[in-house]
Design a protein around this motif. Sequence first.
Motif, PDB file in Angstrom:
ATOM      1  N   LEU A   1       0.851  -1.139  -0.055  1.00  6.10           N
ATOM      2  CA  LEU A   1      -0.124  -0.059  -0.078  1.00  6.10           C
ATOM      3  C   LEU A   1       0.918   1.214  -0.023  1.00  6.10           C
ATOM      4  O   LEU A   1       1.789   1.284   0.651  1.00  6.10           O
ATOM      5  CB  LEU A   1      -0.813   0.084   1.154  1.00  6.10           C
ATOM      6  N   ALA A   2       0.386   2.323  -0.573  1.00  2.19           N
ATOM      7  CA  ALA A   2       1.047   3.701  -0.893  1.00  2.19           C
ATOM      8  C   ALA A   2       0.280   4.858  -0.829  1.00  2.19           C
ATOM      9  O   ALA A   2      -0.994   4.478  -1.213  1.00  2.19           O
ATOM     10  CB  ALA A   2       1.976   3.719  -2.001  1.00  2.19           C
ATOM     11  N   GLU A   3       0.622   5.785  -0.264  1.00  2.00           N
ATOM     12  CA  GLU A   3      -0.399   6.932  -0.164  1.00  2.00           C
ATOM     13  C   GLU A   3      -0.995   7.474  -1.145  1.00  2.00           C
ATOM     14  O   GLU A   3      -2.161   7.480  -1.191  1.00  2.00           O
ATOM     15  CB  GLU A   3       0.429   8.058   0.567  1.00  2.00           C
ATOM     16  N   ILE A   4      -0.410   7.749  -2.206  1.00  2.00           N
ATOM     17  CA  ILE A   4      -0.898   8.380  -3.507  1.00  2.00           C
ATOM     18  C   ILE A   4      -1.966   7.527  -4.050  1.00  2.00           C
ATOM     19  O   ILE A   4      -3.226   7.582  -4.094  1.00  2.00           O
ATOM     20  CB  ILE A   4       0.161   8.793  -4.577  1.00  2.00           C
ATOM     21  N   PRO A   5      -1.670   6.276  -4.419  1.00  2.00           N
ATOM     22  CA  PRO A   5      -2.749   5.398  -4.981  1.00  2.00           C
ATOM     23  C   PRO A   5      -3.840   5.201  -3.950  1.00  2.00           C
ATOM     24  O   PRO A   5      -5.147   5.011  -4.562  1.00  2.00           O
ATOM     25  CB  PRO A   5      -2.206   3.845  -5.634  1.00  2.00           C
ATOM     26  N   THR A   6      -3.620   5.077  -2.917  1.00  4.26           N
ATOM     27  CA  THR A   6      -4.683   4.609  -1.862  1.00  4.26           C
ATOM     28  C   THR A   6      -5.586   5.935  -1.756  1.00  4.26           C
ATOM     29  O   THR A   6      -6.875   5.832  -1.353  1.00  4.26           O
ATOM     30  CB  THR A   6      -4.098   4.149  -0.354  1.00  4.26           C
ATOM     31  N   SER A   7      -4.937   7.027  -1.645  1.00  2.54           N
ATOM     32  CA  SER A   7      -5.748   8.159  -1.557  1.00  2.54           C
ATOM     33  C   SER A   7      -6.547   8.424  -2.667  1.00  2.54           C
ATOM     34  O   SER A   7      -7.898   8.783  -2.719  1.00  2.54           O
ATOM     35  CB  SER A   7      -4.952   9.656  -1.331  1.00  2.54           C
ATOM     36  N   GLU A   8      -6.117   8.038  -4.031  1.00  2.00           N
ATOM     37  CA  GLU A   8      -6.901   8.317  -5.104  1.00  2.00           C
ATOM     38  C   GLU A   8      -8.142   7.078  -5.063  1.00  2.00           C
ATOM     39  O   GLU A   8      -9.115   7.630  -5.450  1.00  2.00           O
ATOM     40  CB  GLU A   8      -6.087   8.072  -6.276  1.00  2.00           C
TER      41      GLU A   8
ATOM     42  N   ARG B   1      -2.209   8.970   5.213  1.00  2.41           N
ATOM     43  CA  ARG B   1      -0.822   8.675   6.062  1.00  2.41           C
ATOM     44  C   ARG B   1      -0.863   8.480   7.543  1.00  2.41           C
ATOM     45  O   ARG B   1      -0.534   7.608   8.078  1.00  2.41           O
ATOM     46  CB  ARG B   1      -0.025  10.131   6.028  1.00  2.41           C
ATOM     47  N   ILE B   2      -1.957   9.193   8.174  1.00  2.00           N
ATOM     48  CA  ILE B   2      -2.354   9.013   9.545  1.00  2.00           C
ATOM     49  C   ILE B   2      -3.127   7.564   9.758  1.00  2.00           C
ATOM     50  O   ILE B   2      -2.586   6.754  10.610  1.00  2.00           O
ATOM     51  CB  ILE B   2      -3.539   9.842   9.933  1.00  2.00           C
ATOM     52  N   ALA B   3      -4.060   7.068   8.706  1.00  3.18           N
ATOM     53  CA  ALA B   3      -4.478   5.822   8.956  1.00  3.18           C
ATOM     54  C   ALA B   3      -3.360   4.694   8.810  1.00  3.18           C
ATOM     55  O   ALA B   3      -3.652   3.614   9.447  1.00  3.18           O
ATOM     56  CB  ALA B   3      -5.435   5.610   7.888  1.00  3.18           C
ATOM     57  N   PHE B   4      -2.370   4.655   8.050  1.00  5.17           N
ATOM     58  CA  PHE B   4      -1.497   3.689   7.846  1.00  5.17           C
ATOM     59  C   PHE B   4      -0.714   3.597   9.181  1.00  5.17           C
ATOM     60  O   PHE B   4      -0.454   2.451   9.593  1.00  5.17           O
ATOM     61  CB  PHE B   4      -0.446   4.197   6.745  1.00  5.17           C
ATOM     62  N   ARG B   5      -0.436   4.684   9.838  1.00  6.85           N
ATOM     63  CA  ARG B   5       0.459   4.640  11.140  1.00  6.85           C
ATOM     64  C   ARG B   5      -0.548   4.159  12.124  1.00  6.85           C
ATOM     65  O   ARG B   5      -0.001   3.321  12.804  1.00  6.85           O
ATOM     66  CB  ARG B   5       0.798   6.250  11.449  1.00  6.85           C
ATOM     67  N   ALA B   6      -1.760   4.366  12.125  1.00 11.49           N
ATOM     68  CA  ALA B   6      -2.684   3.903  12.943  1.00 11.49           C
ATOM     69  C   ALA B   6      -2.914   2.266  12.976  1.00 11.49           C
ATOM     70  O   ALA B   6      -2.861   1.699  13.915  1.00 11.49           O
ATOM     71  CB  ALA B   6      -4.093   4.763  12.982  1.00 11.49           C
ATOM     72  N   LEU B   7      -2.810   1.985  11.818  1.00 18.57           N
ATOM     73  CA  LEU B   7      -3.132   0.512  11.552  1.00 18.57           C
ATOM     74  C   LEU B   7      -1.970  -0.199  11.613  1.00 18.57           C
ATOM     75  O   LEU B   7      -1.810  -1.643  11.753  1.00 18.57           O
ATOM     76  CB  LEU B   7      -3.694   0.252   9.864  1.00 18.57           C
TER      77      LEU B   7
ATOM     78  N   GLN C   1       0.013   0.416  14.110  1.00 18.50           N
ATOM     79  CA  GLN C   1      -0.071   0.239  15.630  1.00 18.50           C
ATOM     80  C   GLN C   1      -0.820  -0.842  16.075  1.00 18.50           C
ATOM     81  O   GLN C   1      -0.842  -1.296  17.176  1.00 18.50           O
ATOM     82  CB  GLN C   1      -0.276   1.629  16.210  1.00 18.50           C
ATOM     83  N   GLU C   2      -2.139  -0.956  15.219  1.00 20.47           N
ATOM     84  CA  GLU C   2      -3.160  -2.187  15.364  1.00 20.47           C
ATOM     85  C   GLU C   2      -2.523  -3.464  14.971  1.00 20.47           C
ATOM     86  O   GLU C   2      -3.339  -4.446  15.149  1.00 20.47           O
ATOM     87  CB  GLU C   2      -4.214  -1.646  14.713  1.00 20.47           C
ATOM     88  N   GLY C   3      -1.450  -3.545  14.255  1.00 19.23           N
ATOM     89  CA  GLY C   3      -0.828  -4.698  13.876  1.00 19.23           C
ATOM     90  C   GLY C   3      -1.554  -5.284  12.316  1.00 19.23           C
ATOM     91  O   GLY C   3      -1.579  -6.496  12.381  1.00 19.23           O
ATOM     92  N   LEU C   4      -2.283  -4.324  11.815  1.00 17.17           N
ATOM     93  CA  LEU C   4      -2.784  -4.602  10.457  1.00 17.17           C
ATOM     94  C   LEU C   4      -1.889  -4.342   9.461  1.00 17.17           C
ATOM     95  O   LEU C   4      -2.001  -4.887   8.316  1.00 17.17           O
ATOM     96  CB  LEU C   4      -3.941  -4.295  10.287  1.00 17.17           C
ATOM     97  N   LEU C   5      -0.879  -3.352   9.508  1.00 15.77           N
ATOM     98  CA  LEU C   5       0.077  -3.165   8.564  1.00 15.77           C
ATOM     99  C   LEU C   5       1.566  -3.294   8.913  1.00 15.77           C
ATOM    100  O   LEU C   5       1.716  -3.026  10.235  1.00 15.77           O
ATOM    101  CB  LEU C   5      -0.283  -1.769   7.859  1.00 15.77           C
ATOM    102  N   THR C   6       2.151  -3.550   8.066  1.00 15.83           N
ATOM    103  CA  THR C   6       3.737  -3.516   8.419  1.00 15.83           C
ATOM    104  C   THR C   6       4.451  -2.544   7.476  1.00 15.83           C
ATOM    105  O   THR C   6       4.280  -2.490   6.314  1.00 15.83           O
ATOM    106  CB  THR C   6       4.235  -5.091   8.015  1.00 15.83           C
ATOM    107  N   LYS C   7       5.140  -1.785   8.031  1.00 15.33           N
ATOM    108  CA  LYS C   7       6.029  -0.753   7.412  1.00 15.33           C
ATOM    109  C   LYS C   7       7.040  -1.355   6.739  1.00 15.33           C
ATOM    110  O   LYS C   7       7.873  -2.035   7.172  1.00 15.33           O
ATOM    111  CB  LYS C   7       6.555   0.368   8.560  1.00 15.33           C
ATOM    112  N   LEU C   8       7.349  -0.970   5.356  1.00 16.88           N
ATOM    113  CA  LEU C   8       8.451  -1.627   4.481  1.00 16.88           C
ATOM    114  C   LEU C   8       9.675  -0.833   4.937  1.00 16.88           C
ATOM    115  O   LEU C   8       9.480   0.476   5.080  1.00 16.88           O
ATOM    116  CB  LEU C   8       7.793  -1.510   3.130  1.00 16.88           C
ATOM    117  N   ALA C   9      10.744  -1.420   4.333  1.00 14.17           N
ATOM    118  CA  ALA C   9      12.006  -0.858   4.666  1.00 14.17           C
ATOM    119  C   ALA C   9      12.136   0.350   3.543  1.00 14.17           C
ATOM    120  O   ALA C   9      12.846   1.489   4.049  1.00 14.17           O
ATOM    121  CB  ALA C   9      13.031  -1.821   4.252  1.00 14.17           C
ATOM    122  N   GLY C  10      11.530   0.375   2.491  1.00 10.45           N
ATOM    123  CA  GLY C  10      11.578   1.675   1.511  1.00 10.45           C
ATOM    124  C   GLY C  10      10.240   2.533   2.033  1.00 10.45           C
ATOM    125  O   GLY C  10      10.008   2.573   3.202  1.00 10.45           O
ATOM    126  N   ARG C  11       9.469   2.807   0.846  1.00 12.38           N
ATOM    127  CA  ARG C  11       8.405   3.514   1.185  1.00 12.38           C
ATOM    128  C   ARG C  11       7.051   2.677   1.168  1.00 12.38           C
ATOM    129  O   ARG C  11       7.112   1.706   0.572  1.00 12.38           O
ATOM    130  CB  ARG C  11       8.069   4.745   0.197  1.00 12.38           C
TER     131      ARG C  11
END
Length: 237
Positions: A27-34, A44-50, A52-62
Amino acid sequence: MSKPGQQVISRLRQMILSGELESGQRLAEIPTSEQLGVSRTPVRIAFRALEQEGLLTKLAGRGYSVRQVTQDEISGSIEVRGVLEGLAARQAAENSLSTSQSKELIELLKQGDELFENGSINEQDLTKYHDMNRRFHQIIIEASNNPAIAEALSRNEHLPFASVSALAFDRTNLKQEYRRFNFAHMQHHAVFDAINNGQSSRAEAIMREHANATLGYAKIFSQMEDSNDKMQVIQSR
């Protein structure tokens, strides 16, 4: 949090829960926002919150990827929350509510009654319910006078769908969602009645059952509607 931010979080939760966003999907910000028709900031806020909830994993890149979550993991985290909040309700009933706590709970129940009185619910209503629901649970935890419960719940909230704020909303089935959240609100009435009358065992039992309402009853009501649809087909023959 802003209403758009909360709505984006809720929508992405539902997409993950339904499988629309698959495990491992990037998932990336631009395509998701579109895709969602919003700006990048709430995404961006949603990605960080999710994360923290254990639903998303932050990738090494973007960007992020959808974390693999099993039904057992969800059920386990919700069961733990039910035990902890059940204990809070029991101890709140044993301690008795303060005048201010009782008044605020009654006011929150009135707000919920007004929210559901029209017989329908939409995504904007969910934002109101989110704030009301979070405060309702918070007061009960405070009324337990047991700081260890709040600490344990804080740790558990990093597990998928374990937080009381982790609400998902299916915009494709508004009838089901009204039933689900209205049922949960009726449980708020029941648990308040039990706590207010010092019925500690009843308060604990209702609160433990209530923990499953935001997810479990969606399946129950879906099955009920499927059964009703089948019955209508049979009767029309």
